[in-house]
Structures are given as structure tokens and as C-alpha cells.
Scaffold this active site. Structure first.
Site, PDB file in Angstrom:
ATOM      1  N   SER A  75       5.042  61.749 -83.968  1.00  0.00           N
ATOM      2  CA  SER A  75       4.245  61.499 -82.464  1.00  0.00           C
ATOM      3  C   SER A  75       3.365  62.273 -82.173  1.00  0.00           C
ATOM      4  O   SER A  75       2.585  62.073 -81.110  1.00  0.00           O
ATOM      5  CB  SER A  75       5.343  61.412 -81.573  1.00  0.00           C
ATOM      6  OG  SER A  75       6.502  60.473 -81.616  1.00  0.00           O
ATOM      7  N   PHE A 112      17.665  48.389 -85.876  1.00  0.00           N
ATOM      8  CA  PHE A 112      16.481  49.089 -86.388  1.00  0.00           C
ATOM      9  C   PHE A 112      17.038  50.547 -86.837  1.00  0.00           C
ATOM     10  O   PHE A 112      16.812  50.884 -88.165  1.00  0.00           O
ATOM     11  CB  PHE A 112      15.245  49.488 -85.375  1.00  0.00           C
ATOM     12  CG  PHE A 112      14.332  50.150 -85.950  1.00  0.00           C
ATOM     13  CD1 PHE A 112      13.155  49.199 -86.471  1.00  0.00           C
ATOM     14  CD2 PHE A 112      14.028  51.672 -85.785  1.00  0.00           C
ATOM     15  CE1 PHE A 112      12.242  49.976 -87.036  1.00  0.00           C
ATOM     16  CE2 PHE A 112      12.851  52.177 -86.203  1.00  0.00           C
ATOM     17  CZ  PHE A 112      11.903  51.216 -86.938  1.00  0.00           C
ATOM     18  N   TYR A 135      10.797  58.153 -72.678  1.00  0.00           N
ATOM     19  CA  TYR A 135      10.102  58.192 -73.894  1.00  0.00           C
ATOM     20  C   TYR A 135      10.096  57.060 -74.789  1.00  0.00           C
ATOM     21  O   TYR A 135      11.332  56.420 -75.193  1.00  0.00           O
ATOM     22  CB  TYR A 135      10.431  59.361 -74.791  1.00  0.00           C
ATOM     23  CG  TYR A 135       9.196  59.722 -75.690  1.00  0.00           C
ATOM     24  CD1 TYR A 135       8.157  60.524 -75.531  1.00  0.00           C
ATOM     25  CD2 TYR A 135       9.504  59.049 -77.100  1.00  0.00           C
ATOM     26  CE1 TYR A 135       7.228  60.776 -76.531  1.00  0.00           C
ATOM     27  CE2 TYR A 135       8.434  59.379 -78.064  1.00  0.00           C
ATOM     28  CZ  TYR A 135       7.182  60.219 -77.831  1.00  0.00           C
ATOM     29  OH  TYR A 135       6.605  60.710 -78.825  1.00  0.00           O
ATOM     30  N   GLY A 173       6.421  66.147 -82.981  1.00  0.00           N
ATOM     31  CA  GLY A 173       6.524  64.752 -83.634  1.00  0.00           C
ATOM     32  C   GLY A 173       7.585  64.882 -84.686  1.00  0.00           C
ATOM     33  O   GLY A 173       7.571  65.820 -85.382  1.00  0.00           O
TER      34      GLY A 173
END
Length: 378
Positions: free
Chosen positions: A86, A150, A192, A336
Site C-alpha cells: 500500500s 477473494f 481503509y 504496505g
């Protein structure tokens, strides 16, 4: 930063974080001993290896701890490239703000003005969501990496080992999110959502006529000479020099460890697909905070934060996190996470003291402690 801001945060068990106690700001000329000790502690905690680099007015320091390849026993290297997850978001936000500075779009534009009909379904309405709300995660748009299908397909062992090289288009990723209700009405809270930045990448494409990766290369990577940084698209490998990356592929910190180095990063898209090294990340964040990439107005917008309870003492701007450490120092940057990789990159408000590092495992280690040690360690 303790919030799991990367893609793996959807399924990984949160790592318990204990920040260092109050301490004086790090004295000039030290040998970064606390930082090295925090890196070694992460390895003892189970992280295979750590690669780090710091830069300040005294020069550059780099170090590595632990193992880069569990099969061969090769050590981790400070100059490794790695998936930054990220941290990609700061690059994307920078490009959108550059486009605003050029008068090619406004952050107050709605998503529908650029992507008509894309954000629609189960209560989502792109006509009520602004580009600014995408960038600071106040849009309420559902986070596609929280979709159960997912998660099973790309984060858990059986699915990942079968589908690690699948290609997902940005619009397919957004489509997953549209199968769910929003987290909240636009502008009423903070959550987020990786979907926000997949959409931001699509807006860049619509505004410029080029893929977002092309604009990042042209506007950021090439001007700053970021030689190790790339936007890989569907390319599954991490170019040398690099170490292997490891994950548990389960919602637990125990059990078998798998080599997850190779994967198709299209599952992350403009929310988290980029690769870099610590040198490049330090250069990028230092240049950004020093005003080399954005005019003053846009940099102020980027640094205008909303409160984020998930990160103690922190606020989220436009792809940029402001955090006050235990010694009172403020650092700006982003974290990230993606399969087998947990990275952090931060710098001071004047861009003069930067730190970037990577864990090549995604289930353990205290990244907050490394940041605290660098800026607040005695």
C-alpha cells in the site's frame, strides 16, 4: 504503523504492538543501534529477515538482519527490492494531486464524473463520492479485499496456490466491492478500502489517456531517478537483488510457512502492486515532503488529515499518514503489506530524516518498534 494497511490485512491476524516508552529524540551522530536492535528483535519474533535504510543530515545508514532465503540460508540484504504493497497509494495520490495542480481535474469532482456508472449497486453511488474521499478513505466504498471469496481465492493456501498467477482487471476488483453494501454513507466515517485506490488509478487513466503506471513512471520514478522502483502490472517476479517472501496463507501466525514470492500483482492493482527498495522509498518521501513533487497548495491538501482510531496518535491525509511518536517526533509516510511482505516508509515533516524497511514475512514482527527505535531511541 500498527494498522495493517496492506492487502494482507484482510486476513492476517493482527500483530500485537507495544510501543517504546517515552524517550528523548535520538542524538546526532549515533550508530542507529536501537534500530538495529529492533530489527534483530523482529527476527527473533519470527520474521525471516529485515532490510532497512535510513538517511539524515549525517548521511546514509543501511543494515539487514536475518535470512533472505530459508531454503539456502542466504542472508537478507539491505539493498533488496521488495513488494511495497500500500505504499503504492502515496504514489497514486501524488499523481492525482499533480493533475489537480495542472487543472485537469478537481478533488471535489465526483467519481461518476470520471467513471460514470462504475460505482453503483447495493447502495453505492459514485455521484455522491468525491475524489478526495477516495484518497482519504472517507468514501465508504466497500473494501474488495474483505470479500470472502477473494480472501479464499488469494489469501488462503488452497486458493492462493491455484490462483496466484491469475490476472484481475481493475474493474473486476471494483465489481467485487459493488456486490456488498458500503461501509457507511460518504463522508461520515473512515474505513481503509483498497477499492478507493483502484478507482483512483482508473481516474488517472481517464484524465490522461494513459495507464496509471505510465503516469507514475513519467511523473515520479524517472524525475527522481528511482532506479529500483517499478509498477509490475502482471509480471510475477521481484527483480534482483531481492530475497524470497514468506507467508502462512492462513488466518494464524502458526503452521507451515510458504514461499509466496511469485504472484500476479494485478490482484493489488493501483492499491498496492509496486516494487521498490529502501533507498528509493527514502528518496521519494523526502522529495515529496520537501515540495519537489507538488506545489504548496496540493502538498497542504495531501497533509490535511482525518482522525484514524486504528493508528494511535495518527491521522490519514491523501495517501499519506501523519503519526506522532512517543518522543513527540512527527513522521509522515505509509505502510504496505502484501503476500510475504510488510514494509514501512516514513520521513520527518522537513524530509530530512527518512527510514524505509521491509520484513520478508507477513505474520509477525513489530514494525512500530523499528520506527520508534530510529526516531526516539537513545
Amino acid at each position: 504503523m500498527s494498522v495493517r494497511t496492506g492487502l494482507v490485512g484482510a486476513t492476517a491476524v493482527a500483530v500485537a504492538v507495544t510501543l517504546a516508552g517515552p524517550a528523548a529524540a535520538a542524538p546526532a551522530g549515533r550508530e542507529h543501534t536501537p534500530t538495529r536492535q529492533a530489527m534483530d528483535a523482529a527476527v527473533r519474533d519470527g520474521v525471516p529477515g529485515v532490510a532497512a535504510r535510513a538517511a539524515d543530515e549525517h548521511g546514509t545508514w543501511k543494515a539487514a538482519s536475518g535470512t533472505g532465503d530459508l531454503r539456502t540460508g542466504a542472508p537478507r540484504r539491505a539493498d533488496d527490492r521488495y513488494r511495497v504493497g500500500s505504499i503504492t497509494k502515496t504514489f497514486v495520490a501524488t499523481v492525482l494531486l499533480q493533475l489537480e495542480a495542472e487543472g485537469r481535474l478537481s478533488l471535489d469532482d465526483t467519481v461518476d464524473e470520471w467513471l460514470p456508472g462504475v460505482v453503483r449497486g447495493h447502495g453505492h453511488d459514485g455521484g455522491r463520492i468525491t475524489l478526495r474521499q477516495l484518497l482519504n478513505h472517507t468514501s465508504g466504498i466497500y473494501n474488495y479485499t474483505e470479500d470472502e471469496g477473494f480472501t479464499r481465492t488469494y489469501f488462503l493456501k488452497d486458493g492462493f496456490l491455484r490462483h496466484r498467477f491469475d490476472t484481475m482487471t481493475p474493474r473486476q476488483l471494483v465489481g467485487l466491492a459493488m456486490n456488498h453494501e458500503p461501509h457507511f454513507a460518504p463522508g461520515t466515517s473512515w474505513h481503509y478500502s483498497n477499492t478507493n485506490y483502484v478507482l483512483a488509478g482508473l481516474v488517472i487513466e481517464e484524465a490522461t489517456g494513459h495507464p496509471y503506471a505510465t503516469e507514475i513512471r513519467r511523473r515520479v520514478i524517472e524525475p527522481l531517478g528511482l532506479r529500483a522502483t517499478l509498477v509490475p502490472g502482471t509480471y510475477p517476479k521481484v527483480p534482483a537483488p531481492s530475497s524470497r517472501a514468506y507467508g502462512k496463507l492462513a488466518g494464524t501466525t502458526t503452521g507451515p510457512t510458504y514461499d509466496v514470492t511469485e504472484l500476479n500483482p494485478s490482484l493489488a492493482s493501483s492499491a498496492g502492486e509496486m516494487i521498490a527498495d529502501s533507498r528509493d522509498l527514502n528518496r521519494f518521501y523526502s522529495a515529496l515532503l520537501r515540495g519537489r513533487l507538488l506545489p504548496p497548495k496540493q502538498l497542504r491538501e495531501m497533509k490535511t488529515t482525518v482522525r484514524v482510531d486504528e493508528i494511535p496518535g495518527a491521522g490519514y491525509g491523501l495517501g499519506l499518514i501523519d503519526r506522532e511518536l512517543s518522543c513527540g517526533v512527527h513522521v509522515w509516510g505509509h505502510g504496505g503489506g502484501i503476500h510475504g511482505s510488510n514494509s514501512e516508509a516514513v520521513t520527518t515533516a522537513d524530509g530530512r530524516h527518512s527510514l524505509a524497511f521491509n520484513f520478508n514475512g507477513d505474520w509477525s514482527g513489530d514494525s512500530d518498534a523499528v520506527i520508534e527505535a530510529e526516531y526516539c531511541g537513545e
